[in-house]
Design a protein around this motif. Sequence first.
Motif, PDB file in Angstrom:
ATOM      1  N   MET A   1       0.821  -1.203   0.000  1.00 51.36           N
ATOM      2  CA  MET A   1       0.000   0.000   0.000  1.00 51.36           C
ATOM      3  C   MET A   1       0.862   1.262   0.000  1.00 51.36           C
ATOM      4  O   MET A   1       0.483   2.281  -0.596  1.00 51.36           O
ATOM      5  CB  MET A   1      -0.947   0.000   1.205  1.00 51.36           C
ATOM      6  CG  MET A   1      -2.014  -1.082   1.147  1.00 51.36           C
ATOM      7  SD  MET A   1      -2.975  -1.056  -0.406  1.00 51.36           S
ATOM      8  CE  MET A   1      -3.747   0.553  -0.291  1.00 51.36           C
ATOM      9  N   GLU A   2       2.024   1.203   0.650  1.00 53.93           N
ATOM     10  CA  GLU A   2       2.922   2.357   0.612  1.00 53.93           C
ATOM     11  C   GLU A   2       3.465   2.568  -0.796  1.00 53.93           C
ATOM     12  O   GLU A   2       3.529   3.696  -1.293  1.00 53.93           O
ATOM     13  CB  GLU A   2       4.082   2.184   1.585  1.00 53.93           C
ATOM     14  CG  GLU A   2       5.031   3.385   1.575  1.00 53.93           C
ATOM     15  CD  GLU A   2       6.218   3.236   2.499  1.00 53.93           C
ATOM     16  OE1 GLU A   2       7.043   4.181   2.549  1.00 53.93           O
ATOM     17  OE2 GLU A   2       6.338   2.182   3.165  1.00 53.93           O
ATOM     18  N   LEU A   3       3.837   1.471  -1.461  1.00 56.08           N
ATOM     19  CA  LEU A   3       4.309   1.588  -2.832  1.00 56.08           C
ATOM     20  C   LEU A   3       3.225   2.169  -3.735  1.00 56.08           C
ATOM     21  O   LEU A   3       3.484   3.077  -4.538  1.00 56.08           O
ATOM     22  CB  LEU A   3       4.732   0.214  -3.367  1.00 56.08           C
ATOM     23  CG  LEU A   3       5.063   0.156  -4.859  1.00 56.08           C
ATOM     24  CD1 LEU A   3       6.226   1.086  -5.212  1.00 56.08           C
ATOM     25  CD2 LEU A   3       5.371  -1.273  -5.287  1.00 56.08           C
ATOM     26  N   LEU A   4       2.004   1.679  -3.609  1.00 55.76           N
ATOM     27  CA  LEU A   4       0.913   2.189  -4.431  1.00 55.76           C
ATOM     28  C   LEU A   4       0.672   3.669  -4.191  1.00 55.76           C
ATOM     29  O   LEU A   4       0.431   4.444  -5.130  1.00 55.76           O
ATOM     30  CB  LEU A   4      -0.370   1.397  -4.150  1.00 55.76           C
ATOM     31  CG  LEU A   4      -0.370  -0.054  -4.630  1.00 55.76           C
ATOM     32  CD1 LEU A   4      -1.548  -0.809  -4.030  1.00 55.76           C
ATOM     33  CD2 LEU A   4      -0.413  -0.115  -6.150  1.00 55.76           C
ATOM     34  N   ALA A   5       0.762   4.078  -2.935  1.00 53.75           N
ATOM     35  CA  ALA A   5       0.565   5.495  -2.613  1.00 53.75           C
ATOM     36  C   ALA A   5       1.668   6.345  -3.225  1.00 53.75           C
ATOM     37  O   ALA A   5       1.407   7.420  -3.783  1.00 53.75           O
ATOM     38  CB  ALA A   5       0.525   5.687  -1.097  1.00 53.75           C
ATOM     39  N   ARG A   6       2.898   5.882  -3.153  1.00 55.32           N
ATOM     40  CA  ARG A   6       4.010   6.636  -3.728  1.00 55.32           C
ATOM     41  C   ARG A   6       3.903   6.697  -5.248  1.00 55.32           C
ATOM     42  O   ARG A   6       4.216   7.727  -5.856  1.00 55.32           O
ATOM     43  CB  ARG A   6       5.337   6.012  -3.305  1.00 55.32           C
ATOM     44  CG  ARG A   6       5.632   6.160  -1.820  1.00 55.32           C
ATOM     45  CD  ARG A   6       7.037   5.716  -1.507  1.00 55.32           C
ATOM     46  NE  ARG A   6       7.320   5.769  -0.084  1.00 55.32           N
ATOM     47  CZ  ARG A   6       8.491   6.138   0.426  1.00 55.32           C
ATOM     48  NH1 ARG A   6       9.474   6.501  -0.362  1.00 55.32           N
ATOM     49  NH2 ARG A   6       8.680   6.142   1.733  1.00 55.32           N
ATOM     50  N   MET A   7       3.482   5.605  -5.867  1.00 50.81           N
ATOM     51  CA  MET A   7       3.293   5.613  -7.313  1.00 50.81           C
ATOM     52  C   MET A   7       2.247   6.643  -7.725  1.00 50.81           C
ATOM     53  O   MET A   7       2.419   7.370  -8.708  1.00 50.81           O
ATOM     54  CB  MET A   7       2.885   4.217  -7.800  1.00 50.81           C
ATOM     55  CG  MET A   7       3.994   3.185  -7.728  1.00 50.81           C
ATOM     56  SD  MET A   7       3.413   1.492  -8.076  1.00 50.81           S
ATOM     57  CE  MET A   7       2.868   1.665  -9.778  1.00 50.81           C
ATOM     58  N   GLU A   8       1.171   6.716  -6.962  1.00 55.82           N
ATOM     59  CA  GLU A   8       0.118   7.665  -7.294  1.00 55.82           C
ATOM     60  C   GLU A   8       0.594   9.109  -7.119  1.00 55.82           C
ATOM     61  O   GLU A   8       0.293   9.979  -7.939  1.00 55.82           O
ATOM     62  CB  GLU A   8      -1.109   7.411  -6.413  1.00 55.82           C
ATOM     63  CG  GLU A   8      -2.257   8.373  -6.632  1.00 55.82           C
ATOM     64  CD  GLU A   8      -2.808   8.353  -8.049  1.00 55.82           C
ATOM     65  OE1 GLU A   8      -3.437   9.355  -8.446  1.00 55.82           O
ATOM     66  OE2 GLU A   8      -2.601   7.356  -8.760  1.00 55.82           O
ATOM     67  N   VAL A   9       1.360   9.366  -6.065  1.00 57.56           N
ATOM     68  CA  VAL A   9       1.894  10.714  -5.850  1.00 57.56           C
ATOM     69  C   VAL A   9       2.824  11.106  -6.989  1.00 57.56           C
ATOM     70  O   VAL A   9       2.740  12.221  -7.530  1.00 57.56           O
ATOM     71  CB  VAL A   9       2.638  10.792  -4.498  1.00 57.56           C
ATOM     72  CG1 VAL A   9       3.421  12.102  -4.394  1.00 57.56           C
ATOM     73  CG2 VAL A   9       1.647  10.690  -3.352  1.00 57.56           C
ATOM     74  N   VAL A  10       3.712  10.206  -7.376  1.00 62.73           N
ATOM     75  CA  VAL A  10       4.629  10.484  -8.482  1.00 62.73           C
ATOM     76  C   VAL A  10       3.858  10.718  -9.773  1.00 62.73           C
ATOM     77  O   VAL A  10       4.130  11.657 -10.521  1.00 62.73           O
ATOM     78  CB  VAL A  10       5.641   9.335  -8.660  1.00 62.73           C
ATOM     79  CG1 VAL A  10       6.424   9.488  -9.962  1.00 62.73           C
ATOM     80  CG2 VAL A  10       6.606   9.293  -7.479  1.00 62.73           C
ATOM     81  N   ARG A  11       2.887   9.873 -10.041  1.00 66.96           N
ATOM     82  CA  ARG A  11       2.113   9.993 -11.276  1.00 66.96           C
ATOM     83  C   ARG A  11       1.387  11.329 -11.354  1.00 66.96           C
ATOM     84  O   ARG A  11       1.333  11.963 -12.405  1.00 66.96           O
ATOM     85  CB  ARG A  11       1.097   8.856 -11.368  1.00 66.96           C
ATOM     86  CG  ARG A  11       0.378   8.764 -12.701  1.00 66.96           C
ATOM     87  CD  ARG A  11      -0.780   7.798 -12.638  1.00 66.96           C
ATOM     88  NE  ARG A  11      -1.801   8.258 -11.711  1.00 66.96           N
ATOM     89  CZ  ARG A  11      -2.711   9.183 -12.021  1.00 66.96           C
ATOM     90  NH1 ARG A  11      -2.704   9.750 -13.213  1.00 66.96           N
ATOM     91  NH2 ARG A  11      -3.620   9.540 -11.128  1.00 66.96           N
ATOM     92  N   ARG A  12       0.842  11.777 -10.232  1.00 70.07           N
ATOM     93  CA  ARG A  12       0.078  13.032 -10.229  1.00 70.07           C
ATOM     94  C   ARG A  12       0.964  14.255 -10.422  1.00 70.07           C
ATOM     95  O   ARG A  12       0.564  15.215 -11.059  1.00 70.07           O
ATOM     96  CB  ARG A  12      -0.694  13.183  -8.915  1.00 70.07           C
ATOM     97  CG  ARG A  12      -1.902  12.289  -8.788  1.00 70.07           C
ATOM     98  CD  ARG A  12      -2.887  12.880  -7.788  1.00 70.07           C
ATOM     99  NE  ARG A  12      -2.227  13.208  -6.527  1.00 70.07           N
ATOM    100  CZ  ARG A  12      -2.271  12.444  -5.448  1.00 70.07           C
ATOM    101  NH1 ARG A  12      -2.914  11.298  -5.486  1.00 70.07           N
ATOM    102  NH2 ARG A  12      -1.669  12.821  -4.336  1.00 70.07           N
ATOM    103  N   ARG A  13       2.159  14.208  -9.871  1.00 70.98           N
ATOM    104  CA  ARG A  13       2.959  15.435  -9.871  1.00 70.98           C
ATOM    105  C   ARG A  13       3.838  15.583 -11.109  1.00 70.98           C
ATOM    106  O   ARG A  13       4.391  16.664 -11.326  1.00 70.98           O
ATOM    107  CB  ARG A  13       3.830  15.500  -8.627  1.00 70.98           C
ATOM    108  CG  ARG A  13       5.063  14.618  -8.644  1.00 70.98           C
ATOM    109  CD  ARG A  13       5.938  14.856  -7.425  1.00 70.98           C
ATOM    110  NE  ARG A  13       7.161  14.082  -7.510  1.00 70.98           N
ATOM    111  CZ  ARG A  13       7.596  13.247  -6.574  1.00 70.98           C
ATOM    112  NH1 ARG A  13       6.901  13.083  -5.466  1.00 70.98           N
ATOM    113  NH2 ARG A  13       8.732  12.587  -6.737  1.00 70.98           N
ATOM    114  N   LEU A  14       3.963  14.535 -11.896  1.00 72.77           N
ATOM    115  CA  LEU A  14       4.864  14.613 -13.041  1.00 72.77           C
ATOM    116  C   LEU A  14       4.115  14.839 -14.341  1.00 72.77           C
ATOM    117  O   LEU A  14       3.393  13.961 -14.791  1.00 72.77           O
ATOM    118  CB  LEU A  14       5.683  13.321 -13.166  1.00 72.77           C
ATOM    119  CG  LEU A  14       6.747  13.085 -12.108  1.00 72.77           C
ATOM    120  CD1 LEU A  14       7.443  11.774 -12.384  1.00 72.77           C
ATOM    121  CD2 LEU A  14       7.754  14.218 -12.067  1.00 72.77           C
TER     122      LEU A  14
END
Length: 227
Positions: free
Chosen positions: A103-116
Amino acid sequence: MKVLLVEDDDRFADALTTALSGRGHRVERVSRADEGLRRKSSVDFVLLDLGLPDGDGLDMLRRLRQVSAVPVIVLTARTEETTVLRALWGGADDYLVKPFRVMELLARMEVVRRRLPRPGTPTAGADFVVVGDVRIEFSTRTVTVGEHRVRLTSREFDVLALLARSPGVVRSRAEILDAVWGDAFLAASRSLDVHIRGIRAKTGRPELIRTLRGAGYRLDSGETAAP
């Protein structure tokens, strides 16, 4: 989202693939850096281990960043500060130490995807770019200067279109070679220089493409391009 997992540990890769697939992601797994580089253009996200059988993942990251802005999260057991810094300075968007919670990995992936933002993506609905009196139309693959049509070769147009989709953004030689020729690492190739000269000569606008020595090329106007 299509995810490329570059990981040589079969047990870890299988578990992570199952977890990501169960949450709607399509996962393509490879175990070698060279395989990962070949598949980079067909995915939306890269998860990269550093200990690979054909070299250090940091080297793959460096080569990847020469030609692609695809988001990358490093997944590794290495905790040394120097390694973390090298990965982040080398272009990784995040760094996660094994073991970690999915779940931490998924959250980080979503944050990266949104900001880039995705560099080089044309504005929605845009079918042409105008720079000075030069008009570049993508769907019809035509170029006009003033009222006169310029006849470029197919590859000359491909180079110009790549630059035109993001005016002012510098594209490295490796990135252009990868996108147009399909091989980013033809370092000795002079084909790109020949095509750039052809575009300048045929349009009669040497300032249209500017050379930034040691960096690459960009679509430009107002300044004379370097030879």
